[in-house]
Design a protein around this motif. Structure first.
Motif, PDB file in Angstrom:
ATOM      1  N   ILE A  19       0.862  -1.191   0.000  1.00  0.00           N
ATOM      2  CA  ILE A  19       0.000   0.000   0.000  1.00  0.00           C
ATOM      3  C   ILE A  19       0.901   1.245   0.000  1.00  0.00           C
ATOM      4  CG2 ILE A  19      -1.880   1.206   1.188  1.00  0.00           C
ATOM      5  CD1 ILE A  19      -2.763  -1.546   0.391  1.00  0.00           C
TER       6      ILE A  19
ATOM      7  N   PRO B 260      -6.823 -11.658  -3.594  1.00  0.00           N
ATOM      8  CA  PRO B 260      -8.170 -11.708  -3.012  1.00  0.00           C
ATOM      9  C   PRO B 260      -8.808 -13.088  -3.027  1.00  0.00           C
ATOM     10  CG  PRO B 260      -8.179 -10.537  -5.123  1.00  0.00           C
ATOM     11  CD  PRO B 260      -6.746 -10.781  -4.768  1.00  0.00           C
TER      12      PRO B 260
ATOM     13  N   PRO C 108      -6.176  -0.464  -6.545  1.00  0.00           N
ATOM     14  CA  PRO C 108      -4.826  -0.214  -6.027  1.00  0.00           C
ATOM     15  C   PRO C 108      -4.095  -1.532  -5.720  1.00  0.00           C
ATOM     16  CG  PRO C 108      -6.508   1.017  -4.803  1.00  0.00           C
ATOM     17  CD  PRO C 108      -7.218   0.033  -5.648  1.00  0.00           C
TER      18      PRO C 108
ATOM     19  N   ARG D 241      -4.317 -11.223 -13.193  1.00  0.00           N
ATOM     20  CA  ARG D 241      -5.011  -9.936 -13.284  1.00  0.00           C
ATOM     21  C   ARG D 241      -4.176  -8.836 -12.651  1.00  0.00           C
ATOM     22  NH1 ARG D 241     -10.878 -10.222 -10.615  1.00  0.00           N
ATOM     23  NH2 ARG D 241      -9.704 -11.162  -8.904  1.00  0.00           N
TER      24      ARG D 241
ATOM     25  N   VAL E 132      -8.855  -4.666 -12.884  1.00  0.00           N
ATOM     26  CA  VAL E 132      -9.767  -4.535 -11.763  1.00  0.00           C
ATOM     27  C   VAL E 132     -10.048  -3.051 -11.545  1.00  0.00           C
ATOM     28  CG1 VAL E 132      -9.799  -4.698  -9.245  1.00  0.00           C
ATOM     29  CG2 VAL E 132      -9.165  -6.698 -10.605  1.00  0.00           C
ATOM     30  N   ALA E 133     -11.307  -2.707 -11.313  1.00  0.00           N
ATOM     31  CA  ALA E 133     -11.696  -1.307 -11.121  1.00  0.00           C
ATOM     32  C   ALA E 133     -11.612  -0.924  -9.644  1.00  0.00           C
ATOM     33  CB  ALA E 133     -13.115  -1.096 -11.635  1.00  0.00           C
ATOM     34  N   PHE E 134     -11.558   0.378  -9.379  1.00  0.00           N
ATOM     35  CA  PHE E 134     -11.556   0.837  -7.985  1.00  0.00           C
ATOM     36  C   PHE E 134     -12.461   2.046  -7.828  1.00  0.00           C
ATOM     37  CE2 PHE E 134      -8.803   4.664  -7.845  1.00  0.00           C
ATOM     38  CZ  PHE E 134      -8.379   4.671  -9.170  1.00  0.00           C
ATOM     39  N   LEU E 135     -12.812   2.345  -6.571  1.00  0.00           N
ATOM     40  CA  LEU E 135     -13.782   3.402  -6.283  1.00  0.00           C
ATOM     41  C   LEU E 135     -13.163   4.788  -6.431  1.00  0.00           C
ATOM     42  CD1 LEU E 135     -16.716   3.983  -5.171  1.00  0.00           C
ATOM     43  CD2 LEU E 135     -15.560   4.384  -2.987  1.00  0.00           C
TER      44      LEU E 135
ATOM     45  N   PHE F  84       1.961   2.025  -3.461  1.00  0.00           N
ATOM     46  CA  PHE F  84       0.842   2.615  -4.197  1.00  0.00           C
ATOM     47  C   PHE F  84       0.670   4.095  -3.827  1.00  0.00           C
ATOM     48  CE2 PHE F  84      -3.665   3.827  -4.098  1.00  0.00           C
ATOM     49  CZ  PHE F  84      -3.955   3.757  -5.449  1.00  0.00           C
TER      50      PHE F  84
END
Lengths: 307, 146
Positions: free
Chosen positions: B24, B55, B49, B45, B104-107, B27
């Motif tokens: 993290i 997962p 972030p 994939r 992968v998408a993020f908010l 990132f």
């Protein structure tokens, strides 16, 4: 988890819900609910082998707030007790595991919340990833909206409803559990929990398929939920009924959906399913509860009647 | 005796150091330099972030993959009444954004102006804060480019 060495039944329950409790604090709200459930079972706290609760300290706004709720139980002489920062249905799953010990034959499970005192949409943001999500303060309704739109875009669902404001209500639910012959002593109509399982998905919304619920499906399989006559689903937002119906393969069987007070609504679905089983309205009921954004965590139980 | 009162310094301090850890941290440090860093998951994939553990399999992840600051909206919802502490103080869209180079998408927030101006599949570009500190909020929001 199913095929228990020591079969567990819901023998009594009580619930209370109001849009906004004006005066009583959490303990004062909880006390009569616990007394009603315990009275129905004919037990006092000293008869109970294990006590466990589900609630959110964030809603009360200080650490270990749940400890104060023990005043509604009476924790002296010392009792064996546990707490989850989750819906009370997950506490029920813990109680069933503990009841597999052969020196304990009764448990009290309760959940409570009074979110009307704050801004629930904002409080729930505190549950999210502290580095990459929570700093944006996403409202719970907005996150649910992402799921509803993903469902529309998938083309698999007809008429996905708009996401209404996050349901806010205050309330409490208490459930009394007992094992085998002890359950038969306490009630003529035990609702046996023949299976229960809970599963969790990754916290990052983007790595999950928001149009289905892998965790609810898997929990239902492990709980042995196939062939249930009816389902009691915990749906914080209306579009989640469509999603869960599909994920759990419920077809057009009757489902009874409710959001309920945060942290309480799921346990209340288990209590409602148990009441229907005890009344002989159904022979095999599926009860479901969720916690976290967009159905991140799910617990599924199977309740059946009979001696 | 009163001349011999014992005394000791009393210092109130918070003796914990909170660290975001290597992944993290990488990132967030990237954001300071307008770079967005993903990580390759166990199934290949690219996850943005970057996260510490896969997962699905929970394996340690370590292969960083830089991605673009442009991408597409994979789902969205309209926020009519922005609340305190949210990315913008005017109505905006919450969206999951899949950046070019990521799987992968993020908010994130999208400053679309109106709900008619955003849709799933819309192309977006990041709007960066001028003074960046290594926080997710260095990325103010995304803007719709087409």
């Amino acid at each position: 988890m199913r095929g228990f060495q020591r079969p567990v039944a819901i023998v009594a329950s009580a619930s209370f819900e109001t849009p906004a409790e004006p005066a009583r604090n959490e303990v004062e709200m909880l006390l009569p609910v616990i007394q009603k459930a315990m009275g129905e079972a004919g037990l006092t706290q000293q008869d109970v082998g294990f006590t466990v609760s589900g609630s959110s300290d964030y809603l009360q706004g200080f650490p270990f707030a749940f400890v104060g709720a023990l005043d509604a139980v009476g924790a002296w002489p010392p009792i064996r007790e546990s707490h989850l920062e989750m819906d009370g249905a997950f506490a029920l799953a813990e109680a069933i595991a503990v009841l597999q010990h052969d020196n304990i034959d009764t448990a009290l499970v309760y959940a409570f919340a009074r979110p009307s005192r704050g801004e629930l949409d904002r409080t729930l943001a505190l549950q999210l990833d502290p580095y990459t999500v929570a700093p944006l303060n996403p409202d719970a309704r907005g996150l649910a909206g992402l799921q509803a739109q993903a469902m529309r875009d998938s083309g698999r669902y007809a008429d996905v409803p708009d996401v209404p404001p996050t349901y806010v209500a205050d309330g409490a639910t208490a459930v009394v559990l007992a094992v085998g012959d002890r359950a038969r002593e306490l009630t003529a109509t035990p609702a046996w929990i023949t299976g229960i399982d809970h599963r969790i998905e990754a916290p990052a919304l983007g790595v999950r398929d928001l149009t289905t619920s892998v965790s609810a499906k898997r929990a239902a399989e492990h709980a042995g939920a196939a062939g249930a006559d009816a389902a009691w689903l915990h749906t914080p937002y209306p579009h989640q009924e469509l999603l869960l119906r599909e994920a759990l393969g419920l077809g057009d069987r009757p489902v009874h959906c409710a959001a309920g007070p945060m942290m309480v609504g799921g346990l209340e679905r288990f209590a409602a399913a148990a009441r229907a089983v005890a009344a002989g309205e159904v022979t095999k009921a599926l009860a479901h509860a969720t916690s976290g954004p967009c159905l991140q965590q799910n617990v599924v139980g199977v309740l059946e009647g009979g001696k | 005796m009163t001349d011999d009162v014992l005394s000791a310094p009393h210092l109130v301090e918070y003796t914990y150091t909170r660290s975001t850890g290597p992944v993290i941290g990488t990132f967030l440090t990237g954001l300071r330099d307008k770079e967005i860093v993903g990580i390759r998951g166990a199934d290949g994939r690219v996850i943005v972030p970057a996260i510490d553990y896969d997962p699905v399999t929970s394996e340690d992840l370590s292969e960083y993959v830089p991605v673009a600051d442009t991408g597409v909206v994979t789902t969205w919802s309209w926020n009519d009444k922005p609340a305190k502490g949210q990315p913008l103080d005017k109505p905006f869209a919450w969206a999951l954004v899949k950046l070019d180079g990521a799987d992968v998408a993020f908010l994130a927030a999208v400053d679309a102006g109106s709900p008619d101006a955003i849709s799933t599949g819309a192309k977006v570009k990041a709007r960066w804060r001028d003074e960046r500190v290594g926080s997710i909020t260095d990325l103010v929001c995304f803007e719709v480019t087409q």
